[in-house]
Design a protein around this motif. Sequence first.
Motif, PDB file in Angstrom:
ATOM      1  N   ILE A  36     -13.265   3.071  -5.118  1.00 50.06           N
ATOM      2  CA  ILE A  36     -13.846   2.102  -4.083  1.00 50.06           C
ATOM      3  C   ILE A  36     -13.087   0.833  -4.276  1.00 50.06           C
ATOM      4  N   VAL A  37     -12.548   0.395  -3.079  1.00 47.01           N
ATOM      5  CA  VAL A  37     -11.821  -0.913  -3.297  1.00 47.01           C
ATOM      6  C   VAL A  37     -12.464  -1.732  -2.030  1.00 47.01           C
ATOM      7  N   THR A  38     -13.049  -3.127  -2.563  1.00 48.46           N
ATOM      8  CA  THR A  38     -13.623  -3.943  -1.867  1.00 48.46           C
ATOM      9  C   THR A  38     -12.676  -5.183  -1.799  1.00 48.46           C
ATOM     10  N   ALA A  50      -5.531 -19.103  19.900  1.00 42.01           N
ATOM     11  CA  ALA A  50      -6.735 -19.461  20.557  1.00 42.01           C
ATOM     12  C   ALA A  50      -7.926 -18.877  19.755  1.00 42.01           C
ATOM     13  N   PRO A  51      -8.971 -19.401  19.545  1.00 42.70           N
ATOM     14  CA  PRO A  51     -10.301 -18.782  18.947  1.00 42.70           C
ATOM     15  C   PRO A  51     -10.496 -17.752  19.598  1.00 42.70           C
ATOM     16  N   GLY A  52     -11.140 -16.570  18.746  1.00 46.05           N
ATOM     17  CA  GLY A  52     -11.572 -15.333  19.383  1.00 46.05           C
ATOM     18  C   GLY A  52     -10.541 -14.428  19.194  1.00 46.05           C
ATOM     19  N   THR A  53      -9.010 -15.034  19.071  1.00 45.91           N
ATOM     20  CA  THR A  53      -8.114 -13.846  19.162  1.00 45.91           C
ATOM     21  C   THR A  53      -8.331 -12.796  18.493  1.00 45.91           C
ATOM     22  N   PRO A  54      -8.310 -11.328  18.781  1.00 45.50           N
ATOM     23  CA  PRO A  54      -8.344 -10.240  17.994  1.00 45.50           C
ATOM     24  C   PRO A  54      -7.510 -10.255  16.433  1.00 45.50           C
ATOM     25  N   LEU A  55      -8.246  -9.793  15.308  1.00 40.53           N
ATOM     26  CA  LEU A  55      -7.558  -9.824  14.379  1.00 40.53           C
ATOM     27  C   LEU A  55      -7.157  -8.445  14.025  1.00 40.53           C
ATOM     28  N   ASN A  56      -5.912  -8.065  13.929  1.00 39.54           N
ATOM     29  CA  ASN A  56      -5.208  -6.978  13.891  1.00 39.54           C
ATOM     30  C   ASN A  56      -4.759  -6.601  12.290  1.00 39.54           C
ATOM     31  N   LEU A  57      -5.463  -5.654  11.434  1.00 37.66           N
ATOM     32  CA  LEU A  57      -4.677  -5.609  10.065  1.00 37.66           C
ATOM     33  C   LEU A  57      -4.135  -4.105  10.222  1.00 37.66           C
ATOM     34  N   ASP A  58      -3.279  -3.683   9.161  1.00 38.23           N
ATOM     35  CA  ASP A  58      -2.589  -2.424   8.983  1.00 38.23           C
ATOM     36  C   ASP A  58      -3.458  -1.811   7.933  1.00 38.23           C
ATOM     37  N   GLY A  59      -3.441  -0.395   8.148  1.00 38.95           N
ATOM     38  CA  GLY A  59      -3.971   0.434   7.363  1.00 38.95           C
ATOM     39  C   GLY A  59      -3.342   1.917   7.642  1.00 38.95           C
ATOM     40  N   ASP A  60      -3.317   2.778   6.560  1.00 43.40           N
ATOM     41  CA  ASP A  60      -2.944   4.003   6.424  1.00 43.40           C
ATOM     42  C   ASP A  60      -3.377   5.064   5.477  1.00 43.40           C
ATOM     43  N   GLY A  61      -4.243   5.953   6.393  1.00 42.56           N
ATOM     44  CA  GLY A  61      -4.839   7.013   5.532  1.00 42.56           C
ATOM     45  C   GLY A  61      -6.421   6.463   4.947  1.00 42.56           C
ATOM     46  N   LEU A  62      -6.821   5.392   5.494  1.00 41.52           N
ATOM     47  CA  LEU A  62      -7.894   5.120   4.556  1.00 41.52           C
ATOM     48  C   LEU A  62      -9.349   5.543   5.041  1.00 41.52           C
ATOM     49  N   THR A  63     -10.295   5.506   4.270  1.00 41.45           N
ATOM     50  CA  THR A  63     -11.698   5.846   4.751  1.00 41.45           C
ATOM     51  C   THR A  63     -12.435   4.678   4.718  1.00 41.45           C
ATOM     52  N   LEU A  64     -12.893   4.036   5.885  1.00 47.02           N
ATOM     53  CA  LEU A  64     -13.782   2.899   5.831  1.00 47.02           C
ATOM     54  C   LEU A  64     -15.264   3.001   5.627  1.00 47.02           C
ATOM     55  N   ARG A  65     -15.723   2.249   4.416  1.00 45.14           N
ATOM     56  CA  ARG A  65     -17.283   2.149   4.176  1.00 45.14           C
ATOM     57  C   ARG A  65     -17.998   1.039   4.709  1.00 45.14           C
ATOM     58  N   LEU A  66     -17.381  -0.060   4.877  1.00 42.95           N
ATOM     59  CA  LEU A  66     -18.017  -1.125   5.088  1.00 42.95           C
ATOM     60  C   LEU A  66     -17.478  -2.269   5.485  1.00 42.95           C
ATOM     61  N   VAL A  67     -18.033  -3.196   6.415  1.00 40.92           N
ATOM     62  CA  VAL A  67     -17.251  -4.303   6.905  1.00 40.92           C
ATOM     63  C   VAL A  67     -17.912  -5.369   7.183  1.00 40.92           C
ATOM     64  N   GLU A  68     -17.793  -6.659   6.726  1.00 42.87           N
ATOM     65  CA  GLU A  68     -18.743  -7.888   6.633  1.00 42.87           C
ATOM     66  C   GLU A  68     -17.927  -8.987   7.059  1.00 42.87           C
ATOM     67  N   ILE A 101     -14.090  -5.865   3.256  1.00 39.16           N
ATOM     68  CA  ILE A 101     -13.731  -4.579   3.707  1.00 39.16           C
ATOM     69  C   ILE A 101     -13.986  -3.603   2.557  1.00 39.16           C
ATOM     70  N   VAL A 102     -14.664  -2.772   2.645  1.00 37.41           N
ATOM     71  CA  VAL A 102     -14.647  -1.625   1.650  1.00 37.41           C
ATOM     72  C   VAL A 102     -14.217  -0.534   1.944  1.00 37.41           C
ATOM     73  N   THR A 103     -13.127   0.236   1.246  1.00 42.43           N
ATOM     74  CA  THR A 103     -12.536   1.407   1.802  1.00 42.43           C
ATOM     75  C   THR A 103     -12.726   2.390   0.659  1.00 42.43           C
ATOM     76  N   GLU A 104     -12.475   3.745   0.695  1.00 42.28           N
ATOM     77  CA  GLU A 104     -12.301   4.710  -0.291  1.00 42.28           C
ATOM     78  C   GLU A 104     -11.030   5.475  -0.268  1.00 42.28           C
ATOM     79  N   ILE A 105     -10.393   5.830  -1.314  1.00 43.99           N
ATOM     80  CA  ILE A 105      -9.279   6.340  -1.429  1.00 43.99           C
ATOM     81  C   ILE A 105      -9.341   7.493  -2.518  1.00 43.99           C
ATOM     82  N   SER A 106      -8.488   8.187  -2.522  1.00 42.90           N
ATOM     83  CA  SER A 106      -8.253   9.322  -3.623  1.00 42.90           C
ATOM     84  C   SER A 106      -7.015   9.122  -4.271  1.00 42.90           C
ATOM     85  N   PRO A 107      -6.904   8.483  -5.385  1.00 47.50           N
ATOM     86  CA  PRO A 107      -5.436   8.524  -6.074  1.00 47.50           C
ATOM     87  C   PRO A 107      -4.851  10.043  -6.620  1.00 47.50           C
ATOM     88  N   SER A 108      -5.786  10.760  -6.981  1.00 46.39           N
ATOM     89  CA  SER A 108      -5.173  12.015  -7.587  1.00 46.39           C
ATOM     90  C   SER A 108      -4.579  12.889  -6.494  1.00 46.39           C
TER      91      SER A 108
END
Length: 881
Positions: A36-38, A50-68, A101-108
């Motif tokens: 678990i990565v927080t 401009a205020p309110g411009t969408p925020l775009n982040l990169d990801g690859d193969g992540l399982t998303l658990r929580l966003v605050e 952002i909380v994500t779950e990954i599988s290192p093994s």
Amino acid sequence: MRTDTGRVFRLEDYRPSDYLIPRTDLSFVLSPDSTIVTARLLIRRREGVAPGTPLNLDGDGLTLRLVEVDGKLLEETEFSAPPESFVLHRPPAKDEFVLTIVTEISPSTNTALMGLYRSNGVYCTQCEAEGFRRITYFLDRPDILSVYTVRIEASRAEAPLLLSNGNPGATGELPDGRHFAVWHDPFPKPSYLFALVAGDLGAIHDEFVTMSGRAVALAIYVEHGKERLATYAMDALKRSMKWDEEVFGREYDLDVFNIVAVSDFNMGAMENKGLNIFNDKYVLADENTATDADFANIEAIIAHEYFHNWTGNRITCRDWFQLCLKEGLTVYRDHEFSADERSRPVKRIAEVRTLRAHQFPEDQGPLAHPVRPRRYREINNFYTATVYEKGSEVVRMIRTILGREAFRRGMDLYFDRHDGEAATIEDFLKCFEEASGRDLSQFTLWYHQAGTPNISATSAYDAAAKEFTLEIEQSLPPTPSESRKRLMHIPLQFGLVGPDGQDLSYAAVEGTAVEDGVIHVRKRRHSIRFSGVEERPIVSLNRGFSAPITLSLEQKTEHRVFLARHDSDPFSRWQSFNTILTEATIAGSKRILGGGEAEFEPVIAEVAGAIVENENLERAFRALALTPPGEADIAREIGSNIDPDAIFAARDALVRRIAEANRDQFLAAYHRLEDNGLFSPEAASAGRRALRNVLLDYLATTQDGPDIASAHFGSATNMTDRAAALAVLVHRHCERAEAQDALHAFEVTHGDDPLVMDKWFAIQAAAPGPNTVDAVQRLAAHPRFSIANPNRLRSLFGTFFSGNQSGFHRADGAGYRLFAETVLEVEKRNPQVAARLATGLRSWRSLEPKRQELAREALVSIASTKGLSADLSDIIDRTLA
């Protein structure tokens, strides 16, 4: 694994991100299958966005658990998280907010070895170029610099060691046998430099006191029981730190510097700030397990990654198109370090041989690209010899043009002006222009144009007028996507050598800028007239390989022989004899193709004998001078319609001819150089072994050669001699009992040492001849072979595909079919390594027609496979284009 999207990234499309991430707090709860990565990210809207411009982040193969956002849990409608990104649709209108952002990954199960993975029970990261997005959603690009605080939690029994970047902070015990450690890096860095290691490892420790008197704690972590094998690496680290202070004025900046060696690693090493992660191949060494080449590589790569602390970390690259700004520059720095630590002439020759073997074919084939590429589909495929080795040569040319003092002023200005920034090539070059007052605008083409320039030169001497005229013309052949080239600024160091071997003086020069022994070629043609030249000289051109070019010099064989015996410049002396050997082999291969036998001028063997006996030359230099050009080097010089069998036969005949003519002399020298039983990895001892082993290779072709090589193997007291003798036996006498006995003895002795067994696999994969295809297939089924380990994979298949001309290019195409099968199989686990293997056929169009068609069929069979990764499809498509 990302499949190919076909997206092309272009330098001209660069734009700053809408948001910055000045602070990153990460928490890892480690578990092999469910980590678990927080991530708590301080997000700052860039000025003017401009205020309110969408925020775009990169990801690859992540399982998303929580966003605050600012502690408030988000609804699913407020964001989207497709496979390769995270989009916050309406960020808060204020300038800054905290995104959790909380994500779950599988290192093994991470067999791609990018992001966070597990290797032999050790958690490890590799984030360059775009691996951090496999850990958490982020602006995973080099120009986003953030201050990181990292908390790592794990089972103490599983991972008593918890490391990350920066300086250590709080540690403590937790319930259920778990514990934690906090690390803080005060220096802002891009995400590709993030690192984490957790596991059960042994260590050696030391200390370095910086030039300002600060004590830095040093540690190298390795598998338990291998601690003593890291002592040379520690020594190299301390020498690197001292050298960087003395030569570039760069002092280390953290309280600790850690190195971790792991066995499963896609690259050689990684310069993560304060926590370098290494392929254990470049850390572990003693005389019984490592060759002299291994010791030299360890020294160079330890230095390279440490030097990145300033050229890569403190100053990073703005975008991946600027990769050479950190890699080419740092290669130049590690080359200079090794030259100072060992032999500058020998090191320079070795650098040029590497450049010609790996970068020149790249420049001449379908994968050609500028030192700073203008576009890419997969950035992992641009960690190339062009970026690294040619990038280093470009920096070296800047030093040649400006001189040592102005070059140092430019470097100092670069460090002062851009510390803590993400810079560009333009930023770098501007510092040198300001420090020197020189205009480098034409020189910048070295960064922008692909291809290897050619210089052709002729000369004439007017005895009555005592004038020597040199006619020079530059050309640059077309490369993919670049049919028309602009004229380059090429600095050529030179000398006019007189009959006594000394450089002649001259009164004046007309026709171009000649400064301090350097001809500055800027136009297509130059006519340079030297007056006051008392005798007809022999021109020695491109001394020290001052420019990475091909040279077409109208020169008689007798003049090359003279320079090989007398030139005061060691590189040019080596180059002269190497050219003689190359031209003789090419001529021999043509005669063989015409149904005849290779024939060679007696003077070649005479010069070889003279080199052996010349005690004024370093032994390491003599070893390099006597080493014939490789089959790939010969093929590159021929250029097209290549028959690898003819090249092998001609080269073998040349070696045998030299050995036959000098047999008694070579044998006497071989015995004089016998090991005294005391091993040292320093340059002089390594040079003695190098010369003796080159002589062994020659002597192995004589009648009693198998006996000499077998005795050499049996009496060897170090891995350099043992591996050299094994290679001679396998490559020269593979069918004889002596070779098979040596292979068996080597395996029995070293079978439990993976790094040593890599040599065993590689030696067999490099054996010339048509039977090696079958041998490689048998070795792939060997119990000690593992397709999952990049080192073992490279030792067998990498050596065969890229380092065995006559074996891989078997006339019936069996090597190409094995190539396609292997690349596709590897791609299922590790696309990055598969893509690197696939470059083994980058020069397929230079082959004779039958082989060319068979190679194309193999490439097409890969290209037609559905679902290829971006890494592999990019290489294959460009190779076939």
